[in-house]
Design a protein around this motif. Structure first.
Motif, mmCIF file in Angstrom:
data_model
loop_
_atom_site.group_PDB
_atom_site.id
_atom_site.type_symbol
_atom_site.label_atom_id
_atom_site.label_comp_id
_atom_site.label_asym_id
_atom_site.label_seq_id
_atom_site.Cartn_x
_atom_site.Cartn_y
_atom_site.Cartn_z
ATOM 1 N N SER A 1 60.507 -16.256 29.062
ATOM 2 C CA SER A 1 60.920 -16.747 30.385
ATOM 3 C C SER A 1 61.681 -15.711 31.190
ATOM 4 O O SER A 1 62.160 -15.992 32.276
ATOM 5 C CB SER A 1 61.789 -18.000 30.234
ATOM 6 N N GLY A 2 61.799 -14.491 30.671
ATOM 7 C CA GLY A 2 62.517 -13.441 31.372
ATOM 8 C C GLY A 2 63.273 -12.576 30.400
ATOM 9 O O GLY A 2 63.642 -13.026 29.303
ATOM 10 N N SER A 3 63.539 -11.357 30.789
ATOM 11 C CA SER A 3 64.124 -10.388 29.866
ATOM 12 C C SER A 3 65.634 -10.315 29.926
ATOM 13 O O SER A 3 66.255 -9.695 29.072
ATOM 14 C CB SER A 3 63.533 -8.998 30.150
ATOM 15 N N ILE A 4 66.254 -10.899 30.944
ATOM 16 C CA ILE A 4 67.707 -10.926 31.040
ATOM 17 C C ILE A 4 68.173 -12.333 30.695
ATOM 18 O O ILE A 4 67.855 -13.290 31.406
ATOM 19 C CB ILE A 4 68.180 -10.524 32.449
ATOM 20 N N ILE A 5 68.894 -12.455 29.600
ATOM 21 C CA ILE A 5 69.321 -13.770 29.135
ATOM 22 C C ILE A 5 70.631 -14.124 29.819
ATOM 23 O O ILE A 5 71.680 -13.551 29.527
ATOM 24 C CB ILE A 5 69.468 -13.786 27.601
ATOM 25 N N SER A 6 70.561 -15.057 30.744
ATOM 26 C CA SER A 6 71.709 -15.416 31.563
ATOM 27 C C SER A 6 71.657 -16.889 31.899
ATOM 28 O O SER A 6 70.594 -17.416 32.249
ATOM 29 C CB SER A 6 71.711 -14.580 32.854
ATOM 30 N N ILE A 7 72.804 -17.558 31.802
ATOM 31 C CA ILE A 7 72.878 -18.966 32.171
ATOM 32 C C ILE A 7 72.564 -19.144 33.653
ATOM 33 O O ILE A 7 71.847 -20.058 34.056
ATOM 34 C CB ILE A 7 74.272 -19.549 31.852
ATOM 35 N N ALA A 8 73.076 -18.240 34.479
ATOM 36 C CA ALA A 8 72.907 -18.376 35.925
ATOM 37 C C ALA A 8 71.474 -18.134 36.370
ATOM 38 O O ALA A 8 71.030 -18.688 37.379
ATOM 39 C CB ALA A 8 73.852 -17.418 36.645
ATOM 40 N N ALA A 9 70.734 -17.299 35.627
ATOM 41 C CA ALA A 9 69.423 -16.872 36.096
ATOM 42 C C ALA A 9 68.273 -17.719 35.573
ATOM 43 O O ALA A 9 67.134 -17.516 35.991
ATOM 44 C CB ALA A 9 69.203 -15.406 35.710
ATOM 45 N N HIS A 10 68.532 -18.646 34.675
ATOM 46 C CA HIS A 10 67.449 -19.424 34.074
ATOM 47 C C HIS A 10 67.732 -20.915 34.173
ATOM 48 O O HIS A 10 68.777 -21.378 33.714
ATOM 49 C CB HIS A 10 67.264 -19.053 32.590
ATOM 50 N N ALA A 11 66.798 -21.650 34.714
ATOM 51 C CA ALA A 11 66.962 -23.104 34.845
ATOM 52 C C ALA A 11 67.020 -23.774 33.476
ATOM 53 O O ALA A 11 67.652 -24.816 33.322
ATOM 54 C CB ALA A 11 65.825 -23.686 35.667
ATOM 55 N N LYS A 12 66.363 -23.198 32.474
ATOM 56 C CA LYS A 12 66.319 -23.809 31.147
ATOM 57 C C LYS A 12 67.291 -23.162 30.161
ATOM 58 O O LYS A 12 67.225 -23.435 28.961
ATOM 59 C CB LYS A 12 64.894 -23.740 30.592
#
Length: 468
Positions: free
Chosen positions: A427-438
Motif C-alpha cells: 500500500s506504499g513504501s512509507i509506513i505512516s499513520i498520517a499517510a495511510h487510511a488503513k
C-alpha cells in the motif's frame, strides 16, 4: 521458539472457535487511557525475540553516543561547522543555540526501524521529547494483557513487554529533583500555539497514561504560560519541568515566535524551570548525522568496533547538499544509477514529509528531487524491505500481509519498550499513520529465553533498565 513460530501459533489459536483473541483490537480501542486517541489497532500484537531487541537496543545506545561525539571527532568541536554540514539555517540555529545548543541532551527518543527478516535496521533516531508514541505503546500493551486469552498465550509463550510511560515517569522524576526536592516535580507538556487543536488527542492520551503511571502532567500551549521570579507558571501553578513538543522551526519561522517563548527562555536561563531535552537534541537527531557515520570516508576517528556496529544496524546512507552536488560527482552518479534501491529523506523533517521513494519514481523526477532537496540538505538511504507480518482478519478470517515500522523508545536508562505502525503490504513504501487510511498501531511483545517450563507471569513487564 522463533518470532515466526509464535506468530503462527497465535494465528492458529486466533482461528479456534471460542477464542477471545479476535477481541483484542476492540478491547484496546475501548481502553480508558486510549479513548482520547481515535486511531485503529492491528488485530494482533507483533512478536520479537527478547535477545534480538536487547542487542539492537545496546547497539542503538552506542550509536547515539557516537552521534553526540560527531562535533568533536569530525569537526574539532566547532558546532557552527557541524550545523552547517547538517543544513541548519541561521534562524533555526539561533533557536537551538538559545535553548541549550551547547548542552549534550539526554538519550531520550524513539528510534524507528524495519526488520528485514534477518535483523533490525535503523531508519531514524528521533532524539528529543517531540517524538511521540510513548503513551500509545504503553497502553496498547497493557490493554492487550487484560484479554484473558492473550494473557494465557503470553504465559505459555513467555511473552512480556516494557512499559514506556513508566520509564518516562522515572526519567522526569530524576530530572526534576533539583528544583523539586522531596516532592513530585510539576511537569507541563507545552505544545506550540494552536498545537492542541491538531495534537490534543495525543496530548490527552499522554497525560492520561502518565497519570495512570503515578505522575501528573499539565497540558498547555506556549502562549498559556508566563514567567515570574525566574520560573515558569501556568496560572498560579509553578512549573518545574517543561516537556516540550514544539521544535526550533516554529520559533524561527513565525513572526512572533521569539515573543512566544520569551517567558520560557527567561525561566530556562534563570534555572527555576528545567527543560527536558534541550534543542541540541534536534541537532543530533538530524538525519545527516547518520550519513556522516555511514560514510567510510569520514570514519578516520572511529574504531573498528564502532564501524562494525554502524554497518550492522544502519543501512547505507549518504549526505546530499549543494556542495556534494558540485564536488562529489561519483556519489551523485551512484545515486542516479541506484535510484531503484534508494529513498531520499530531508534532513530535518519527520513523518515522511519531503521523502522521495526512488523505486516509485522515474529517472527525471529522481534527479530533480536530488537537486531540489540539496539546498535544504537531505540524505539518500538504502532501501530496507520489511519482513511480512501475517495477520488474520477477525471478520473475514483471511490471512493478510502487513508491513511494520517498529518504534523503540529509549531513555538514559536504556531501552524503554516498543510498538509498531503497520500498513497493508503493497500500500506504499512509507509506513505512516498520517499517510495511510488503513494504517494501524500495534503492540510489540518480546519472547524471553527462559528455560522450557519456566513461565513468566501473565502480566509480564520488564522494568525499563532490564532491556538495556
Amino acid at each position: 521458539m522463533s518470532a515466526e513460530r509464535v506468530t503462527a501459533q497465535y494465528n492458529e489459536e486466533f482461528r479456534t472457535p471460542g477464542s477471545d483473541l479476535p477481541t483484542v483490537a476492540q478491547h484496546v480501542k475501548d481502553f480508558p487511557t486510549l479513548t482520547p486517541w481515535h486511531g485503529e489497532y492491528l488485530a494482533r500484537p507483533l512478536f520479537v525475540a527478547e535477545r534480538e531487541i536487547r542487542e539492537f537496543a545496546d547497539d542503538l545506545q552506542h550509536l547515539v553516543e557516537m552521534q553526540f561525539s560527531l562535533p568533536d571527532r569530525m569537526f574539532g568541536g566547532d558546532l557552527d561547522a557541524f550545523r552547517s554540514v547538517l543544513g541548519i539555517s541561521d534562524g533555526h540555529w539561533e533557536a537551538i543555540r538559545q535553548f541549550g545548543g551547547d548542552v549534550l541532551p539526554p538519550r531520550y527518543g524513539r528510534a524507528d526501524m524495519y526488520h528485514d527478516g534477518t535483523s533490525f535496521k535503523l531508519l531514524e533516531t528521533n532524539l528529543g521529547s517531540e517524538a511521540g508514541g510513548w503513551a500509545l505503546a504503553s497502553e496498547i500493551s497493557r490493554a492487550t494483557m487484560e484479554v484473558a486469552g492473550f494473557a494465557g498465550f503470553a504465559r505459555r509463550n513467555r511473552l512480556g513487554y516494557v512499559h514506556p510511560v513508566r520509564a518516562v515517569v522515572e526519567a522526569l522524576r530524576r530530572f526534576g529533583a533539583p528544583v523539586a526536592p522531596g516532592r513530585e516535580p510539576v511537569v507541563a507538556m507545552l505544545e506550540w500555539r494552536g498545537g492542541l487543536k491538531d495534537y490534543g488527542a495525543l496530548a490527552l492520551n499522554f497525560q492520561s497514561a502518565l497519570r495512570s503511571a503515578g505522575l501528573d502532567i499539565l497540558v498547555a500551549e506556549v502562549s498559556d504560560v508566563h514567567e515570574r521570579g525566574g520560573a515558569l507558571y501556568l496560572g498560579d501553578t509553578k512549573i518545574d519541568v517543561v516537556y516540550r513538543t514544539f521544535v526550533p522551526d516554529q520559533i524561527a519561522e513565525e513572526p512572533d515566535g521569539w515573543d512566544l517563548v520569551a517567558p520560557l527562555l527567561r525561566a530556562y536561563r534563570a534555572g527555576g524551570t528545567l527543560l527536558w531535552t534541550p534543542f541540541s537534541s534536534n541537532m543530533f537527531a538530524n538525519k545527516a548525522g547518520m550519513a556522516l557515520l555511514s560514510d567510510p570516508a569520514r570514519r578516520r576517528n572511529l574504531s573498528d568496533d564502532e564501524c562494525r556496529l554502524i554497518d550492522r544496524v544502519l543501512p547505507w546512507t549518504r549526505l546530499i547538499n549543494t556542495d556534494v552536488l558540485k564536488t562529489d560527482t561519483d556519489l551523485v552518479d551512484e545515486c542516479l544509477e541506484r535510484r531503484e534501491q534508494l529513498i531520499l529523506k530531508v534532513n530535518a523533517r519527520g513523518g515522511g514529509v519531503g521523502a522521495v521513494v526512488g523505486w516509485e519514481t522515474d529517472d527525471t523526477t529522481w534527479r530533480r528531487a536530488l537537486e531540489n532537496s540539496a539546498a535544504e540538505g537531505c540524505v539518500v538511504q538504502q532501501r530496507v524491505i520489511p519482513r511480512t507480518e501475517l495477520v488474520v482478519d477477525p471478520v473475514s478470517g483471511e490471512t493478510e500481509e502487513w508491513h511494520a515500522a517498529y518504534g523503540m523508545f529509549y531513555t538514559p536508562n536504556g531501552c524503554a519498550g516498543a510498538y509498531a505502525k503497520v500498513v497493508p503490504a503493497g500500500s506504499g513504501s512509507i509506513i505512516s499513520i498520517a499517510a495511510h487510511a488503513k494504517a494501524c498501531s500495534a503492540a510489540v511483545f518480546h519472547q524471553s529465553e527462559l528455560p522450557a517450563g519456566d513461565e513468566v507471569p501473565a502480566a509480564s513487564e520488564l522494568p525499563a533498565d532490564a532491556a538495556k
